[in-house]
Write a protein that holds these residues in place. Structure first.
Motif, PDB file in Angstrom:
ATOM      1  N   HIS A   1       0.836  -1.210   0.000  1.00 59.21           N
ATOM      2  CA  HIS A   1       0.000   0.000   0.000  1.00 59.21           C
ATOM      3  C   HIS A   1       0.870   1.259   0.000  1.00 59.21           C
ATOM      4  CE1 HIS A   1      -3.501  -2.528   0.877  1.00 59.21           C
ATOM      5  NE2 HIS A   1      -2.741  -3.146   1.751  1.00 59.21           N
ATOM      6  N   PRO A   2       1.655   1.457  -1.067  1.00 57.31           N
ATOM      7  CA  PRO A   2       2.579   2.613  -1.079  1.00 57.31           C
ATOM      8  C   PRO A   2       1.882   3.963  -1.086  1.00 57.31           C
ATOM      9  CG  PRO A   2       2.500   1.558  -3.227  1.00 57.31           C
ATOM     10  CD  PRO A   2       1.716   0.683  -2.287  1.00 57.31           C
ATOM     11  N   GLU A   3       0.609   3.994  -1.476  1.00 60.06           N
ATOM     12  CA  GLU A   3      -0.120   5.257  -1.550  1.00 60.06           C
ATOM     13  C   GLU A   3      -0.706   5.686  -0.210  1.00 60.06           C
ATOM     14  OE1 GLU A   3      -3.186   2.127  -1.558  1.00 60.06           O
ATOM     15  OE2 GLU A   3      -1.186   2.284  -2.425  1.00 60.06           O
ATOM     16  N   VAL A   4      -0.636   4.815   0.786  1.00 63.81           N
ATOM     17  CA  VAL A   4      -1.273   5.072   2.078  1.00 63.81           C
ATOM     18  C   VAL A   4      -0.296   5.758   3.039  1.00 63.81           C
ATOM     19  CG1 VAL A   4      -2.267   3.959   4.125  1.00 63.81           C
ATOM     20  CG2 VAL A   4      -2.868   3.141   1.840  1.00 63.81           C
ATOM     21  N   ASP A   5      -0.779   6.793   3.713  1.00 60.99           N
ATOM     22  CA  ASP A   5      -0.008   7.406   4.799  1.00 60.99           C
ATOM     23  C   ASP A   5      -0.395   6.672   6.078  1.00 60.99           C
ATOM     24  OD1 ASP A   5       1.089   8.898   6.845  1.00 60.99           O
ATOM     25  OD2 ASP A   5       0.559  10.821   5.949  1.00 60.99           O
ATOM     26  N   PRO A   6       0.501   5.855   6.612  1.00 59.00           N
ATOM     27  CA  PRO A   6       0.148   5.024   7.769  1.00 59.00           C
ATOM     28  C   PRO A   6      -0.208   5.817   9.021  1.00 59.00           C
ATOM     29  CG  PRO A   6       2.491   4.878   7.300  1.00 59.00           C
ATOM     30  CD  PRO A   6       1.873   5.648   6.181  1.00 59.00           C
ATOM     31  N   GLN A   7       0.147   7.078   9.048  1.00 59.60           N
ATOM     32  CA  GLN A   7      -0.183   7.900  10.210  1.00 59.60           C
ATOM     33  C   GLN A   7      -1.695   8.035  10.375  1.00 59.60           C
ATOM     34  OE1 GLN A   7       1.760  11.694  10.166  1.00 59.60           O
ATOM     35  NE2 GLN A   7       0.684  12.437  11.958  1.00 59.60           N
ATOM     36  N   TYR A   8      -2.419   7.952   9.266  1.00 61.62           N
ATOM     37  CA  TYR A   8      -3.862   8.198   9.296  1.00 61.62           C
ATOM     38  C   TYR A   8      -4.700   6.935   9.081  1.00 61.62           C
ATOM     39  CZ  TYR A   8      -2.097  12.902   8.957  1.00 61.62           C
ATOM     40  OH  TYR A   8      -1.410  14.063   9.192  1.00 61.62           O
ATOM     41  N   ILE A   9      -4.083   5.781   9.197  1.00 58.44           N
ATOM     42  CA  ILE A   9      -4.805   4.523   8.964  1.00 58.44           C
ATOM     43  C   ILE A   9      -5.715   4.196  10.151  1.00 58.44           C
ATOM     44  CG2 ILE A   9      -2.954   3.073   9.909  1.00 58.44           C
ATOM     45  CD1 ILE A   9      -4.671   1.968   6.829  1.00 58.44           C
ATOM     46  N   ARG A  10      -6.898   3.707   9.838  1.00 55.69           N
ATOM     47  CA  ARG A  10      -7.790   3.230  10.898  1.00 55.69           C
ATOM     48  C   ARG A  10      -7.361   1.822  11.286  1.00 55.69           C
ATOM     49  NH1 ARG A  10     -13.194   4.448   7.729  1.00 55.69           N
ATOM     50  NH2 ARG A  10     -12.631   2.338   7.153  1.00 55.69           N
ATOM     51  N   PHE A  11      -7.463   1.511  12.558  1.00 57.68           N
ATOM     52  CA  PHE A  11      -7.030   0.191  13.019  1.00 57.68           C
ATOM     53  C   PHE A  11      -7.861  -0.928  12.399  1.00 57.68           C
ATOM     54  CE2 PHE A  11      -4.697   1.436  17.185  1.00 57.68           C
ATOM     55  CZ  PHE A  11      -3.638   1.903  16.435  1.00 57.68           C
ATOM     56  N   THR A  12      -9.110  -0.656  12.072  1.00 57.27           N
ATOM     57  CA  THR A  12      -9.916  -1.692  11.422  1.00 57.27           C
ATOM     58  C   THR A  12      -9.340  -2.037  10.050  1.00 57.27           C
ATOM     59  OG1 THR A  12     -11.435   0.029  10.643  1.00 57.27           O
ATOM     60  CG2 THR A  12     -12.060  -1.171  12.640  1.00 57.27           C
ATOM     61  N   ASP A  13      -8.911  -1.008   9.301  1.00 58.27           N
ATOM     62  CA  ASP A  13      -8.281  -1.253   8.001  1.00 58.27           C
ATOM     63  C   ASP A  13      -6.924  -1.920   8.176  1.00 58.27           C
ATOM     64  OD1 ASP A  13     -10.399  -0.107   6.604  1.00 58.27           O
ATOM     65  OD2 ASP A  13      -9.484   1.888   6.625  1.00 58.27           O
ATOM     66  N   LEU A  14      -6.148  -1.448   9.127  1.00 61.80           N
ATOM     67  CA  LEU A  14      -4.829  -2.023   9.383  1.00 61.80           C
ATOM     68  C   LEU A  14      -4.946  -3.507   9.707  1.00 61.80           C
ATOM     69  CD1 LEU A  14      -1.791  -1.724   9.741  1.00 61.80           C
ATOM     70  CD2 LEU A  14      -2.210  -0.889  12.065  1.00 61.80           C
ATOM     71  N   HIS A  15      -5.859  -3.850  10.579  1.00 56.39           N
ATOM     72  CA  HIS A  15      -6.064  -5.243  10.964  1.00 56.39           C
ATOM     73  C   HIS A  15      -6.409  -6.092   9.737  1.00 56.39           C
ATOM     74  CE1 HIS A  15      -8.205  -8.738  12.593  1.00 56.39           C
ATOM     75  NE2 HIS A  15      -7.433  -8.582  13.663  1.00 56.39           N
ATOM     76  N   ARG A  16      -7.330  -5.597   8.926  1.00 52.74           N
ATOM     77  CA  ARG A  16      -7.754  -6.340   7.733  1.00 52.74           C
ATOM     78  C   ARG A  16      -6.599  -6.514   6.761  1.00 52.74           C
ATOM     79  NH1 ARG A  16      -9.727  -3.942   3.281  1.00 52.74           N
ATOM     80  NH2 ARG A  16     -10.358  -2.118   4.497  1.00 52.74           N
ATOM     81  N   TRP A  17      -5.836  -5.447   6.532  1.00 55.90           N
ATOM     82  CA  TRP A  17      -4.726  -5.520   5.583  1.00 55.90           C
ATOM     83  C   TRP A  17      -3.645  -6.474   6.057  1.00 55.90           C
ATOM     84  CZ3 TRP A  17      -4.106   0.369   4.242  1.00 55.90           C
ATOM     85  CH2 TRP A  17      -5.180   0.765   3.448  1.00 55.90           C
TER      86      TRP A  17
END
Length: 65
Positions: free
Chosen positions: A18-34
């Motif tokens: 996910h190079p386009e994603v700024d991890p600073q603003y990721i939701r934990f629900t998305d992070l968990h799924r990814w």
């Protein structure tokens, strides 16, 4: 095979997937799924917690620099 404790390896894989994603603003629900969707990830989805997800997010942010 990666487990939840493989924080650095997970962060590298997420950065590459996910190079386009700024991890600073990721939701934990998305992070968990990814994380669960990563090739090579093989652990119980219920074994994560907020502390683990925060560690993965921090490592991903470091990797993205």
């Amino acid at each position: 095979m990666m487990k939840w404790i493989d924080v650095q390896d997970i962060a590298i894989e997420l950065y590459e997937a996910h190079p386009e994603v700024d991890p600073q603003y990721i939701r934990f629900t998305d992070l968990h799924r990814w994380v669960c969707e990563l090739d090579g990830f093989d652990d119980d989805p219920n074994h994560s917690n907020e502390k683990i997800l925060e560690a993965i997010q921090a490592a991903w942010m470091e990797e993205a620099r």
